[in-house]
Structures are given as structure tokens and as C-alpha cells.
Design a protein around this motif. Sequence first.
Motif, PDB file in Angstrom:
ATOM      1  N   VAL A 208       0.846  -1.186   0.000  1.00 21.00           N
ATOM      2  CA  VAL A 208       0.000   0.000   0.000  1.00 21.00           C
ATOM      3  C   VAL A 208       0.884   1.240   0.000  1.00 21.00           C
ATOM      4  N   GLU A 209       0.271   2.364  -0.354  1.00 22.64           N
ATOM      5  CA  GLU A 209       0.959   3.644  -0.280  1.00 22.64           C
ATOM      6  C   GLU A 209       1.171   4.067   1.168  1.00 22.64           C
ATOM      7  N   THR A 210       1.996   5.085   1.347  1.00 19.78           N
ATOM      8  CA  THR A 210       2.238   5.676   2.658  1.00 19.78           C
ATOM      9  C   THR A 210       1.883   7.157   2.608  1.00 19.78           C
TER      10      THR A 210
ATOM     11  N   VAL B 160       0.622  -6.482   5.585  1.00 19.00           N
ATOM     12  CA  VAL B 160       0.487  -5.219   4.856  1.00 19.00           C
ATOM     13  C   VAL B 160       1.808  -4.462   4.941  1.00 19.00           C
TER      14      VAL B 160
ATOM     15  N   GLN C 184      -5.523  11.623  -4.043  1.00 15.59           N
ATOM     16  CA  GLN C 184      -5.595  10.494  -3.116  1.00 15.59           C
ATOM     17  C   GLN C 184      -6.268  10.848  -1.794  1.00 15.59           C
TER      18      GLN C 184
ATOM     19  N   ALA D 105      -0.445   2.083   7.347  1.00 18.05           N
ATOM     20  CA  ALA D 105      -0.467   0.658   7.666  1.00 18.05           C
ATOM     21  C   ALA D 105       0.438   0.354   8.858  1.00 18.05           C
TER      22      ALA D 105
ATOM     23  N   ILE E 279      -0.477  -4.434  -5.301  1.00 21.07           N
ATOM     24  CA  ILE E 279      -0.249  -3.127  -4.701  1.00 21.07           C
ATOM     25  C   ILE E 279      -1.511  -2.303  -4.907  1.00 21.07           C
ATOM     26  N   TYR E 280      -1.970  -1.687  -3.836  1.00 18.33           N
ATOM     27  CA  TYR E 280      -3.195  -0.892  -3.863  1.00 18.33           C
ATOM     28  C   TYR E 280      -2.830   0.582  -3.979  1.00 18.33           C
TER      29      TYR E 280
ATOM     30  N   ALA F 132      -9.711   0.965   2.803  1.00 19.35           N
ATOM     31  CA  ALA F 132      -9.047  -0.180   2.181  1.00 19.35           C
ATOM     32  C   ALA F 132      -8.380  -1.048   3.247  1.00 19.35           C
ATOM     33  N   LEU F 133      -7.727  -0.420   4.198  1.00 19.81           N
ATOM     34  CA  LEU F 133      -7.116  -1.185   5.282  1.00 19.81           C
ATOM     35  C   LEU F 133      -8.176  -1.968   6.046  1.00 19.81           C
TER      36      LEU F 133
ATOM     37  N   THR G  27      -2.337   5.613   3.245  1.00 17.60           N
ATOM     38  CA  THR G  27      -3.293   5.046   2.295  1.00 17.60           C
ATOM     39  C   THR G  27      -4.717   5.221   2.818  1.00 17.60           C
TER      40      THR G  27
ATOM     41  N   SER H 151       3.977  -1.114   3.751  1.00 13.64           N
ATOM     42  CA  SER H 151       3.909   0.242   3.220  1.00 13.64           C
ATOM     43  C   SER H 151       5.077   0.497   2.277  1.00 13.64           C
TER      44      SER H 151
END
Length: 396
Positions: A121-123, A140, A176, A360, A169-170, A129-130, A125, A142
Amino acid sequence: MTNWTLAARAHKMNPSVIREILKVTEKPGIISFAGGLPSPKTFPVDAMLEATQRVLTQDGRSALQYAASEGYGPLRDWVAHDLKKQGMDVHADQVLITTGSQQGLDLVAKILIDAGSRILVETPTYLGALQAFTPMEPDVVSVDSDDSGVLADDLRAKAGQGAARARFIYLLPNFQNPTGRTMTEARRAAVAAAALATGVPVIEDNPYGDLWFDTAPPPSLSSRNPEGSVYLGSFSKILAPGLRLGYLVAPHALYPKLLQAKQAADLHTPSFNQRLVAEVLKDGFIERHVPTIRALYKQQCEAMLAALDREMAGLDFQFNRPAGGMFLWARLPEGVDAVGLLPKAVDRGVAFVPGAAFYADHGDPRTLRLSFVTASVDQINHGIAALAQAIRDYRT
């Protein structure tokens, strides 16, 4: 006495921090920058009323009946055609109508995540979604990110190999949630290349992509590798969230399992809602309607940015300047914790969302998310002034 034994995954479920904060904002007089709610001013009530009459008059019995799990055919056709503006070549038989794009996240989690499997996942996110992924008990991870999105080199480093390769990868490339940032075209190319090279599929979530202020964002990540991507979209931000209508686009190899998960979840998304939206959309309504949303949100964003420039002068309060969407991201001065600041802000009549919940792992306690779309310009001015005073209160 009955003893209920919860499944292990139930213990992984947590309440939404945002939903809990929204309860606070219901107090009279609170100016809320907390919720991710579209402005009710943008809801096309008259168009919905007229479309409801037509749907019920022309084919009311079918509209009120059970329907195909894949979704209403004309609406799937519309989605496939509309995604051409994202650079995507999509067929209607790849489109699955979902009960909000949040359901799409749930379906993806159910068919792609095993306990212990790695996902990226992005940092930071999207918190929702989490929440969708966590009950499936993934690992998970990051991926380091900057103002242009995830870093392709870190994606490569954290992708894993063989059985340990990340399941996906989400990503939210456009405006965002929570940061409001947009992935640049160059970064999209680098990220897509890294995903393809490592064999990591992309889950691309794009609920905000139509809400640009001056310039449309670059083509979708999914257009670069359609066989390695699932694309999620929503009607919540451009029509009405109460309809709970979204969609996903998947490669043919993955679609049947997503459909089976959908059937197990709710059989199908409400057929009346689908027909209603298809009726609203059929005459080019969206091309006339969305520019009015953009204009409103741009005005409100500019008001918030101006208020922050004015009220936060000298406070070392850092914030970005989004080019669309509903949110901006900020970082508090050294020594100020967002969770600790929130009660002081509420005492002064303003609310926000602390940013740590969007990570995350290793959440930054000084970050916060501000939504600018449901407050008037006057409320924005008063609310930002109150937030600045709360920060001064915290430091004294």
C-alpha cells in the motif's frame, strides 16, 4: 446461556476512526473538516426525481425485481465507454457493478488475500481499504511515497519473490484519500514498469479522478497493463453516495471469481438504483453536471488554502496544495500530536481527522486530513482560525 465464539478474522475488524469522529461533529456548532462526504449541494435531486418517474413508468416491474449479478447491461456499457477517457480499452463484460466501490475492495480482498500473504500500500493510504483487507490477515507492507506517489524503486524492493511475492499493490493515483496528491505521468510510467517487472498486480482505486480543478489527471495506471490491473470506480462522488453504486473492471481471467464473491455477498447491487443512474446518465448529463462540482470544490479549496496561509503564519504548519479532489494533507508543528489536538479543536468548534490512522504501520502522529468540500467559505475561514488557535492553545 449462549456463548458466541467469534472467528479469528472478526477480531481483526476495527471501527472506522472517521465514523467515530463524525459522531463528534454532530454536536451543534461544530465546523467539520473531518468527513469524506461529498457536498449535498452537488446532488442532482431534480434529475433523480425525473429519472425515477421514467424508470418506474417505463419498466417499473423489472426495476423492482432481482437482476443479474454482473449488473444492468446499459450501465455496464456506459462505464466501458466512459473509461476511454482514462485511456482504457474496456469491454462491458469486464465491468462488474458493485454496491459502492468499497464492496469492490472487499471482493478483491476475498479472492486475492490469504492469511500471511503480502500486499503493498501507499504511505499513507485509504483507511477504508485497510479495513477491507485486514480481516483476511495479510502482511500489509507500506511502500515509501512522496508528493508524486509511491516510489517505484521501493516497490521493486518490497515486491517479494516466488511464493512470497506481493499479491497486489493498492493505489489511488488521483487526488488520493487522504493526502490529495496526484501521481505524475512520469511516476505512473515508473510504477507501472516496476509492477510489470516484479509481477505484482495493481489495484487502482479512482473515486476522485473526475474532480480535477483545472487539468485532468494523466491516463490511468490500468491502461498501461490491463491484464495486470483491477480498476475501481464510483458514482458516489459525481452523483450521490446514498445510491451506493460503484464498479470494478477486471481482466477476463479474474472476473469469474470476483463475480462469485459478489454473488455470495449480496446476489446483486440494487437493480432500481442501477436503472435510475443509467437513466440519468444516458443523455450526457454527467458532462454537464461534473463541471459544476469542480467549480464548487475549487472555490472551497482555494478558500481553505488562503485561510491556512493567513492563519497558520508563523506556526510551522505544513500543507499541500491539491489540484482536485476533496482533501488536503497537513503536518503539525514539532511537538503537537494530532490525536491530542483534536479535543482542543472540538472545544473551539472545529473537527478534523488525525492522520496516523491512514498508515499501515508507523503512523505519523503530527499529520491530519482536512476536507474542504462540505463547509462554506465562511465556515472555512472561521474553522481554520479556530484550528490555528487550538494549536496555539496546545503549545502553551
